[in-house]
Design a protein around this motif. Sequence first.
Motif, PDB file in Angstrom:
ATOM      1  N   PHE A 645       0.834  -1.208   0.000  1.00  0.00           N
ATOM      2  CA  PHE A 645       0.000   0.000   0.000  1.00  0.00           C
ATOM      3  C   PHE A 645       0.863   1.250   0.000  1.00  0.00           C
ATOM      4  N   SER A 646       1.976   1.226   0.743  1.00  0.00           N
ATOM      5  CA  SER A 646       2.872   2.394   0.771  1.00  0.00           C
ATOM      6  C   SER A 646       3.492   2.638  -0.594  1.00  0.00           C
ATOM      7  N   ILE A 647       3.870   1.556  -1.267  1.00  0.00           N
ATOM      8  CA  ILE A 647       4.426   1.696  -2.627  1.00  0.00           C
ATOM      9  C   ILE A 647       3.394   2.322  -3.562  1.00  0.00           C
ATOM     10  N   LEU A 648       2.165   1.799  -3.512  1.00  0.00           N
ATOM     11  CA  LEU A 648       1.114   2.297  -4.401  1.00  0.00           C
ATOM     12  C   LEU A 648       0.735   3.738  -4.060  1.00  0.00           C
ATOM     13  N   ALA A 649       0.620   4.028  -2.744  1.00  0.00           N
ATOM     14  CA  ALA A 649       0.185   5.367  -2.340  1.00  0.00           C
ATOM     15  C   ALA A 649       1.226   6.423  -2.680  1.00  0.00           C
ATOM     16  N   SER A 650       2.488   6.132  -2.382  1.00  0.00           N
ATOM     17  CA  SER A 650       3.528   7.124  -2.669  1.00  0.00           C
ATOM     18  C   SER A 650       3.708   7.320  -4.177  1.00  0.00           C
ATOM     19  N   SER A 651       3.658   6.250  -4.927  1.00  0.00           N
ATOM     20  CA  SER A 651       3.784   6.366  -6.387  1.00  0.00           C
ATOM     21  C   SER A 651       2.593   7.125  -6.961  1.00  0.00           C
ATOM     22  N   ALA A 652       1.394   6.814  -6.454  1.00  0.00           N
ATOM     23  CA  ALA A 652       0.200   7.517  -6.926  1.00  0.00           C
ATOM     24  C   ALA A 652       0.263   8.990  -6.562  1.00  0.00           C
ATOM     25  N   GLY A 653       0.851   9.307  -5.398  1.00  0.00           N
ATOM     26  CA  GLY A 653       1.004  10.710  -5.007  1.00  0.00           C
ATOM     27  C   GLY A 653       1.893  11.471  -5.972  1.00  0.00           C
ATOM     28  N   LEU A 654       3.006  10.871  -6.349  1.00  0.00           N
ATOM     29  CA  LEU A 654       3.886  11.513  -7.329  1.00  0.00           C
ATOM     30  C   LEU A 654       3.169  11.693  -8.672  1.00  0.00           C
ATOM     31  N   LEU A 655       2.479  10.642  -9.114  1.00  0.00           N
ATOM     32  CA  LEU A 655       1.788  10.694 -10.391  1.00  0.00           C
ATOM     33  C   LEU A 655       0.711  11.771 -10.396  1.00  0.00           C
ATOM     34  N   ALA A 656      -0.084  11.809  -9.354  1.00  0.00           N
ATOM     35  CA  ALA A 656      -1.219  12.737  -9.308  1.00  0.00           C
ATOM     36  C   ALA A 656      -0.756  14.178  -9.159  1.00  0.00           C
ATOM     37  N   CYS A 657       0.163  14.425  -8.230  1.00  0.00           N
ATOM     38  CA  CYS A 657       0.539  15.813  -7.938  1.00  0.00           C
ATOM     39  C   CYS A 657       1.384  16.440  -9.056  1.00  0.00           C
ATOM     40  N   ILE A 658       2.201  15.642  -9.727  1.00  0.00           N
ATOM     41  CA  ILE A 658       3.088  16.196 -10.747  1.00  0.00           C
ATOM     42  C   ILE A 658       2.443  16.192 -12.126  1.00  0.00           C
ATOM     43  N   PHE A 659       1.738  15.139 -12.472  1.00  0.00           N
ATOM     44  CA  PHE A 659       1.314  14.965 -13.867  1.00  0.00           C
ATOM     45  C   PHE A 659      -0.167  15.232 -14.119  1.00  0.00           C
ATOM     46  N   PHE A 660      -1.026  15.073 -13.133  1.00  0.00           N
ATOM     47  CA  PHE A 660      -2.443  15.313 -13.405  1.00  0.00           C
ATOM     48  C   PHE A 660      -2.727  16.769 -13.774  1.00  0.00           C
ATOM     49  N   PRO A 661      -2.100  17.760 -13.098  1.00  0.00           N
ATOM     50  CA  PRO A 661      -2.352  19.148 -13.549  1.00  0.00           C
ATOM     51  C   PRO A 661      -1.922  19.379 -14.994  1.00  0.00           C
ATOM     52  N   LYS A 662      -0.795  18.784 -15.396  1.00  0.00           N
ATOM     53  CA  LYS A 662      -0.343  18.945 -16.789  1.00  0.00           C
ATOM     54  C   LYS A 662      -1.288  18.251 -17.755  1.00  0.00           C
ATOM     55  N   CYS A 663      -1.759  17.054 -17.366  1.00  0.00           N
ATOM     56  CA  CYS A 663      -2.724  16.346 -18.225  1.00  0.00           C
ATOM     57  C   CYS A 663      -4.018  17.138 -18.357  1.00  0.00           C
ATOM     58  N   TYR A 664      -4.384  17.811 -17.295  1.00  0.00           N
ATOM     59  CA  TYR A 664      -5.611  18.640 -17.345  1.00  0.00           C
ATOM     60  C   TYR A 664      -5.465  19.729 -18.395  1.00  0.00           C
ATOM     61  N   ILE A 665      -4.269  20.366 -18.429  1.00  0.00           N
ATOM     62  CA  ILE A 665      -4.052  21.434 -19.399  1.00  0.00           C
ATOM     63  C   ILE A 665      -3.947  20.866 -20.807  1.00  0.00           C
ATOM     64  N   ILE A 666      -3.206  19.740 -20.943  1.00  0.00           N
ATOM     65  CA  ILE A 666      -3.001  19.164 -22.274  1.00  0.00           C
ATOM     66  C   ILE A 666      -4.320  18.698 -22.875  1.00  0.00           C
ATOM     67  N   VAL A 667      -5.151  18.058 -22.096  1.00  0.00           N
ATOM     68  CA  VAL A 667      -6.368  17.437 -22.627  1.00  0.00           C
ATOM     69  C   VAL A 667      -7.560  18.395 -22.606  1.00  0.00           C
ATOM     70  N   LEU A 668      -7.751  19.113 -21.507  1.00  0.00           N
ATOM     71  CA  LEU A 668      -8.960  19.908 -21.319  1.00  0.00           C
ATOM     72  C   LEU A 668      -8.757  21.410 -21.574  1.00  0.00           C
ATOM     73  N   ARG A 669      -7.516  21.908 -21.386  1.00  0.00           N
ATOM     74  CA  ARG A 669      -7.273  23.350 -21.582  1.00  0.00           C
ATOM     75  C   ARG A 669      -6.095  23.562 -22.525  1.00  0.00           C
ATOM     76  N   PRO A 670      -6.218  23.117 -23.748  1.00  0.00           N
ATOM     77  CA  PRO A 670      -5.101  23.243 -24.697  1.00  0.00           C
ATOM     78  C   PRO A 670      -4.713  24.691 -24.966  1.00  0.00           C
ATOM     79  N   GLU A 671      -5.625  25.677 -24.779  1.00  0.00           N
ATOM     80  CA  GLU A 671      -5.301  27.077 -25.026  1.00  0.00           C
ATOM     81  C   GLU A 671      -4.219  27.592 -24.088  1.00  0.00           C
ATOM     82  N   LEU A 672      -4.076  26.938 -22.953  1.00  0.00           N
ATOM     83  CA  LEU A 672      -3.030  27.344 -22.013  1.00  0.00           C
ATOM     84  C   LEU A 672      -1.683  26.746 -22.346  1.00  0.00           C
ATOM     85  N   ASN A 673      -1.661  25.771 -23.216  1.00  0.00           N
ATOM     86  CA  ASN A 673      -0.419  25.061 -23.569  1.00  0.00           C
ATOM     87  C   ASN A 673       0.254  25.773 -24.753  1.00  0.00           C
TER      88      ASN A 673
END
Length: 683
Positions: A645-673
């Motif tokens: 669980f610690s492996i999954l939670a910490s890895s998911a934390g890195l994935l979500a905090c670093i990459f989800f905001p960028k994916c939001y801009i790339i996929v949903l707000r391309p005008e900001l990219n």
Amino acid sequence: MVSSEADQYSGIIRLLLHFGWHWVGLFAVDDDTGEHFLQLLESLFAQNGICSAFTQGIPKKSFWHSEHEMNIFALNIYQHFTNSKARTFILYGETMTIIWLSAVVVLVVPEGMELASLGKVWIVTAQIDFAVASLQKGLDFRLFQGAISFTIHSVELPGFQQFLQIVKPYWTEGDSFLKDFWEQVFDCSFSDHQESARVYETCTGEEMLESLPGQLFEMSMTGHSYGIYNAVYAVAHALHAMYSSSFGHREIVGGKEIQHLQPWQLHPFLQGISFNNSVGETVSFNEKREMGAGFDVVNLVTFPNKSFFKMKVGMVDPTALKGQEFVIEDDTILWHRDFNQVLPVSLCSDSCQPGYQKKKKEQEKFCCYDCARCPAGKMSNQKDMDDCIKCPEDQYPSSDQDQCLHKAITFLSYGELLGISLASLAVLFTIITALVLGTFIKHKHTPIVRANNRDITYILLVSLLLCFLSSLLFLGQPRKVTCFLRQSAFSTIFSLAVSCVLAKTITVVVAFMATRPGSSTRKWVGKRLTNSIILSCSLIQAGICVVWLATSPPFPDFDTWSLTEEIILECNEGSFLMFYIVLGYMGLLSLISLTVAFLARKLPDTFNEAKFITFSMLVFCSVWLSFVPTYLSTKGKYMVAVEVFSILASSAGLLACIFFPKCYIIVLRPELNRRKQLNRKNN
């Protein structure tokens, strides 16, 4: 001709142990022989876990000095019948001993209370003869109903019954014994005096011994008679051996009779004889000049008319094979009527049932105890155990602590709900990471992907994907390969991921500093710095893992002590020091990354990753800081579940905090990219 008393004492001990009588009262004649008997028996008791409830001497005298003295003695005797928990009494002495005891008990029995109601089990030694005692008129033996008596061994001889049927008092002239005996048992007189004739009937001499009740005359062969019979034949065989010797032959040839033969001269010949008597038993003497025939165990059956019958129920045979020296037939014994044919119990304390152990009472004999529950982790599967015992490593005590049950072998398998849940999360996060990586590759030319070193982003995503997959090594049955790889693979991949995060953070800082006029940090901008950080940090962790695997690698192992009812099939880390060094190094990298990201979080840039890295490293550090105490406080498969669980939670934390905001801009707000967004100031 009689066996040693030691064989009788051995038989008494075996009898007590056979029936489980450990709290026994002792009556013995008050003289040197009685004292010796008590001392010897007390010693044997101590060796065999038996206790004497009391010892009572019976005076060896024919009269009392005063009635008060006799009453005190009688009350002491009666007290043992009423107050003692002992249901078994041992009686040692002579025939007069049992006569005195019977007479004294009669004196103190309350009015209206029958003598036969004083129910006890009497164990009587061979020195006491009930038949002789019964010659005392009016003596009531119902007190001894069901008694177990040791008697000298005997066997019924052929023709003996017929001989007794034709015995007449006038056979032995000049010997008054038979005549006196006849008068006593038949209540008649051979005297011609008229006065005597009025009191007794006249003896005709034609009376039959078989008409007498058993308590007055036994028609069966007694032990004493059997011993005399064998003794006569032994002497005859010894004389025959002497006459057959060269010495005896010279005497006969010389025509002289051996009139001056001394008894001691027969000893060498007696010592060497061995013959079978008329019933087929071997008669011989051992090295102690004893016959060693053993003792018969008889049961005294009494009747309301004060008569009794002695029934053989066992035997003590010191010459028998090992384990057969003592034989008794339980089913044939008739106990005192108070017991209703239920085996009497003679214990100071009730038996401790399985699951309990004895707890000695203070200032009392060891036979008196309380019963205490077995301590946790121990069990007792027999009655009256002194101490509870531990089960084997692969077993555990039942809830009643009266048996050992086999432990179940457990591990975190794919087949149980917890394993399925963790495996499903690992696969789900792997798919999400793969989708994120695909998205970044598809939009690799956009500004938000190219910012902060695109290559590091790819490496970080691949390492996160491998982190999710590495958690699957912890599931399923531990094997040599999985145990060998899982910790080293997980720690190396995680170090690579954290190194990438650290490199991205340092890239942000260096890039900002390089934009200042005249800054000397421009030469550090580029792939050389980031590659050096990633390689050096990852190789250090890899080196630690190589040392760990080379010196004391993890291996499959069984943990039998952590859980009471389960055997944990686990991976033994080999060296816990190396395990915590690996975790410590990973934690050090995380703290450095968190610190650098925290300091760079306010640098002006729309796509500044430092603020997201700060959140991700806070999540990462929080997970692994809580991991250590949680891991140490859990047992079995849940320890593995905590790590997964610690492996999954910490890895998911890195994935979500670093990459989800960028994916939001790339996929949903391309005008900001767009590039102009990169140069826009925070204001």
